[in-house]
Design an enzyme around this catalytic site. Structure first.
Site, PDB file in Angstrom:
ATOM      1  CE  LYS A  69      -4.613  -1.101   1.492  1.00  0.00           C
ATOM      2  NZ  LYS A  69      -5.711  -0.788   2.390  1.00  0.00           N
ATOM      3  CE  LYS A 112      -5.487  -8.484  -2.709  1.00  0.00           C
ATOM      4  NZ  LYS A 112      -5.602  -7.977  -1.335  1.00  0.00           N
ATOM      5  CE  LYS A 158     -12.679  -3.236  -1.219  1.00  0.00           C
ATOM      6  NZ  LYS A 158     -13.256  -4.175  -0.343  1.00  0.00           N
TER       7      LYS A 158
END
Ligand code: TYM
Length: 333
Positions: free
Chosen positions: A115, A197, A200
């Site tokens: 992140k 992966k 969203k």
């Protein structure tokens, strides 16, 4: 003897994907139906603000996520379903546990590394201490089991280490949790880049199936899914990641095993297989989309259920907080 307890959560950061559903939500419903556990599930809006959110959008997405939990079949009477920010004890315990979590431990978290690479302009302290808040979510409810997808396993293991450290100093305060990772479906991959992966936040909409996608959109996305140049439907995640991902999805949507799927599509190629996966997923998600739309038209009902969930969660959380405050040595009035 009282039932063992489950806790899990999902961020209110956009419409969840088929990955969230197959890796986590589907098991939450199965565990509810098995009736062996007392379950607590939260929409984690405090976690969602480590990345900048528009206030109106965050509010809407929190309602949407909550409505989706009901739409997938979680019964607000049989489970405690609530919104994290409604129970301030999460933030309180997170501070306390932060004093029992090591900088080095947090530096090793792969989600933090990912992140902070993706949001290089906003590497805030919340992004770094995110797993401490997650530990607070879990330990606050004395959870035995935490049903999550593969990407959250490291955070649950950290939670266990923090609980062990705390209990070592103040014995008997926290239950030690264990992750519950499904044997199939713990890591659903992107439909466009099957070595990544399904997420969203992927900017390419063809890469993921959203739980609110219409049957038409779902079928189209599966038709466009990346496979490989041979045309054999065979499970081999190393050599054939795209097809193996589709087989995993198809297996979970239909209840079929891999050898059976290989046999059913023998000699038929991807031209037959991809539409079959699309049909199976469209059928699986059709009831979710319908119920979701109905619930979003009735936010009054959602408020009532949320309030009840908050009251039940807060009562459980307070029991733990009393033990924790006493153990640490805060003055009680
Ligand atoms: P979140 O909101 O990213 O995802 C919710 C759940 O969905 C799973 N998941 C997947 N499973 C399989 N394949 C995928 N492609 C996939 N993508 C997501 C996640 O593993 C997760 O179980 N930090 C957590 C939320 C959280 C939490 C908690 C979970 C906060 N507090 C306490 C458990 C216990 C998160 O960001 O999940």
């Amino acid at each position: 003897m009282s039932k063992k307890r489950i806790l899990s959560g999902v961020q209110s950061s956009g419409t969840p994907t088929l990955g969230n559903y197959l890796g986590a939500f589907k098991n939450w419903v199965a565990l509810q139906d098995a009736g062996e556990y007392e379950s607590v599930y939260c929409v984690v809006d405090l976690h969602a603000i480590t990345v900048r959110r528009d206030p109106a959008q965050l509010r809407r997405q929190t309602y949407e996520m909550y409505a989706l939990l009901l739409a997938i079949g979680l019964d607000p009477k049989r489970n405690v379903l609530f919104v994290q920010s409604h129970v301030p004890a999460h933030a309180e315990l997170a501070w306390l546990l932060g004093c029992y979590t090591m900088f080095g431990e947090l530096s090793r978290m792969t989600q933090f590394k990912d992140k902070s690479a993706r949001h290089a302009d906003n590497i805030n302290a919340g992004l770094f201490t995110y797993p401490v808040l997650m530990a607070a979510d879990i330990l606050l409810y004395q959870a035995d089991l935490v049903p999550v997808g593969d990407d959250q396993k490291q955070h649950v293991e950290l939670t266990r280490d923090v609980a062990l450290r705390f209990n070592g100093l103040h014995p008997g305060v926290f239950t030690l949790p264990a992750p519950y990772i499904p044997p199939v479906g713990a890591r659903i991959m992107s439909l466009q880049e099957p070595t990544r992966k399904m997420d969203k936040s992927d900017p390419n909409p063809a890469a993921h199936i959203l739980l609110t996608d219409t049957a038409d959109v779902i079928r189209k996305k599966f038709k466009k899914a990346v496979t490989d140049s041979d045309s054999q439907v065979r499970y081999d995640p190393e050599a054939k990641p795209g097809v193996s991902n589709l087989m995993t999805i198809y297996a979970l949507a239909t209840g079929k095993k891999f050898p059976e799927i290989e046999k059913d599509f023998e000699g038929m190629g991807y031209g037959a297989f991809k539409p079959a996966v699309g049909d199976a997923v469209a059928a699986l998600l059709a009831p979710v989309g319908d119920t979701f739309a109905r619930l979003m038209d009735d936010t009054g009902y959602l408020d009532t259920v949320m309030r009840d969930g908050r009251d039940r969660a807060a009562a459980l959380a307070e029991q733990t907080m009393e033990k924790v405050r006493q153990a640490i040595g805060f003055v009680a009035l």
